[in-house]
Design a protein around this motif. Sequence first.
Motif, PDB file in Angstrom:
ATOM      1  N   HIS A  84      -0.690   2.674   1.624  1.00 35.01           N
ATOM      2  CA  HIS A  84       0.947   2.642   1.250  1.00 35.01           C
ATOM      3  C   HIS A  84      -0.167   2.225  -0.730  1.00 35.01           C
ATOM      4  O   HIS A  84       0.282   2.452  -1.424  1.00 35.01           O
ATOM      5  CB  HIS A  84       1.867   1.159   1.796  1.00 35.01           C
ATOM      6  N   HIS A  85      -0.744   1.914  -0.430  1.00 34.35           N
ATOM      7  CA  HIS A  85      -1.223   1.159  -1.689  1.00 34.35           C
ATOM      8  C   HIS A  85      -1.314   1.745  -2.619  1.00 34.35           C
ATOM      9  O   HIS A  85      -1.952   2.299  -3.663  1.00 34.35           O
ATOM     10  CB  HIS A  85      -2.512  -0.212  -1.584  1.00 34.35           C
ATOM     11  N   VAL A  86      -2.034   3.614  -1.978  1.00 31.82           N
ATOM     12  CA  VAL A  86      -2.911   4.147  -2.897  1.00 31.82           C
ATOM     13  C   VAL A  86      -1.635   4.910  -3.433  1.00 31.82           C
ATOM     14  O   VAL A  86      -2.342   5.640  -4.730  1.00 31.82           O
ATOM     15  CB  VAL A  86      -3.370   5.740  -1.381  1.00 31.82           C
ATOM     16  N   ILE A  87      -0.522   5.246  -3.647  1.00 36.44           N
ATOM     17  CA  ILE A  87       0.534   5.635  -3.639  1.00 36.44           C
ATOM     18  C   ILE A  87       1.888   4.810  -4.421  1.00 36.44           C
ATOM     19  O   ILE A  87       2.553   4.704  -4.551  1.00 36.44           O
ATOM     20  CB  ILE A  87       1.721   6.741  -2.965  1.00 36.44           C
ATOM     21  N   ASN A  88       1.367   3.492  -4.146  1.00 42.21           N
ATOM     22  CA  ASN A  88       2.350   2.295  -4.134  1.00 42.21           C
ATOM     23  C   ASN A  88       3.149   2.349  -5.909  1.00 42.21           C
ATOM     24  O   ASN A  88       1.965   2.409  -7.315  1.00 42.21           O
ATOM     25  CB  ASN A  88       2.274   1.258  -3.650  1.00 42.21           C
ATOM     26  N   GLY A  89       3.990   3.021  -6.490  1.00 38.84           N
ATOM     27  CA  GLY A  89       4.558   2.796  -7.767  1.00 38.84           C
ATOM     28  C   GLY A  89       4.644   4.069  -8.360  1.00 38.84           C
ATOM     29  O   GLY A  89       4.727   4.405 -10.275  1.00 38.84           O
ATOM     30  N   ALA A  90       3.653   5.013  -7.597  1.00 41.23           N
ATOM     31  CA  ALA A  90       3.527   6.443  -8.469  1.00 41.23           C
ATOM     32  C   ALA A  90       4.588   7.120  -8.738  1.00 41.23           C
ATOM     33  O   ALA A  90       5.271   7.390  -7.574  1.00 41.23           O
ATOM     34  CB  ALA A  90       2.679   7.059  -7.227  1.00 41.23           C
ATOM     35  N   THR A  91       4.892   7.842  -9.758  1.00 41.86           N
ATOM     36  CA  THR A  91       5.816   9.173 -10.541  1.00 41.86           C
ATOM     37  C   THR A  91       4.981   9.970 -10.056  1.00 41.86           C
ATOM     38  O   THR A  91       6.179  11.449 -10.026  1.00 41.86           O
ATOM     39  CB  THR A  91       5.739   8.576 -11.665  1.00 41.86           C
ATOM     40  N   SER A  92       4.117  10.505  -9.767  1.00 39.28           N
ATOM     41  CA  SER A  92       3.741  11.017  -9.407  1.00 39.28           C
ATOM     42  C   SER A  92       2.139  11.244  -8.798  1.00 39.28           C
ATOM     43  O   SER A  92       0.804  11.356  -9.112  1.00 39.28           O
ATOM     44  CB  SER A  92       2.241  12.305 -11.067  1.00 39.28           C
ATOM     45  N   VAL A  93       1.815  12.477  -7.317  1.00 31.31           N
ATOM     46  CA  VAL A  93       0.926  12.016  -6.064  1.00 31.31           C
ATOM     47  C   VAL A  93       0.764  13.745  -6.288  1.00 31.31           C
ATOM     48  O   VAL A  93       1.060  14.594  -5.898  1.00 31.31           O
ATOM     49  CB  VAL A  93       1.358  11.691  -4.852  1.00 31.31           C
TER      50      VAL A  93
END
Length: 450
Positions: free
Chosen positions: A155-164
Amino acid sequence: MYNDEHNLYHYTYRKDGTEHTAEAPTAGPAVYREPWEAKPERKKKSRAGLKIAALALSCALLGGAAGAGVMWGVSRGGDEVNVQMSTRTPVKVNKVSVDGQKLLSDAENYAANVNSAVSINSSAASTNIFGQVVESASSGSGFIISQDGYIVTNHHVINGATSVKVTLYSGETYDATVIGGDEDYDIAVLKINATGLQSVVLGDSDSLNVGDHVLAVGNPLGELTFSMSGGMVSSVNRAINVDGTPFNMIQTDASINPGNSGGPLFNEYGEVVGIVSAKYSSYSSESVEGLGFAIPINDVWAMIEDIMTNGYVTNKPYLGATVGTMNAAMAQQTNLTEGVYVYSVEPGGAAEKAGLQVGDVITAIDGRTIASLEDLTAAKKGYAAGDTTAVTVFRGGEDIELQLTFGTLPDNQDNQHDATTSATQDQTGGYPGDLFDYFFGSRPGSGTAA
């Protein structure tokens, strides 16, 4: 003078400037010798002692060179160097299928699974206090769990991401959709628009033993993509605390660095037994190495399936109370030094139905000692909504055992967070309302509902 016809660079040191008039020797035919050919022997004085010393020195050098894999041969006319080259035929690594029955070499394990590992790069934009938009980026790892593009990571890898973005071993890059995740368990599920992908084979993390060999494949430092490191299982069921959240982990000495988070941890059969999650690079003022951690796959697989179906974990156990770790003031009122204080209970919630009251101190769940909020959060991870357990509370100077059936997280709660959190003091230093009322009478306060 520089006028000698036989040597343009001969200079005379005679004061009168005259040159030596001796005839130059007649040049004979040039004689070429290979470096290994012996030179004409010259008469030498007998130096038996020097020869013996030279022989002893040569023997010493030969012994050292032989140890290094290089042989030096000495002949009468010169030195000869022979570099020994290996004639071994390189072993070809065959790609094998993971069936959970065959032990794989490290090379076979990598070849069988590298196409199931992915590199993840996420970016986010936020506004600072000056109203400026600030962009940030982070990298991590993940692994494919279905042929149609479902991917597991932290979860912490993509937390708050706007683009993945997800990059496969083949070099193909896809925009990824975040299906959902859970911060308490540090898991997330992504989806890319692809088919025919190679997915991993899941193993049984409960079968791991200390000393078992494991491998981690990931994206260390965000640049060294699809790197593999190996080590052993140092401990199983290791309880650690990451940023205030307790985790039950597999401990390993495999090299794990920033960027490895979310990647797969493989056993010797090529099966995924864990999700690489954290590495302790320092402890207090001391530097440490060889401490890597992974989330056991058995602990979170049901939640991963839940996220794939519903977008979040629907069966998280819900206590229905505001609770927190004991502090000094509370300890004076109860004569207890540890436990979890019940600040308030929700009307009709699981805690109220079980009989919990404001001021109770939870000291155990199903016989497991609860000394802090972290202990309670860790204990809850072993239950799902609808499960019933025995809760021991301290009330009025005695221990009371209650039967509690966990509820379901309300729809208005943030599904990314466990609702059982510590209550906070307000800015004036007061306790949450219900707790202050319990001890000192009515006073407004603040707390976090669970």
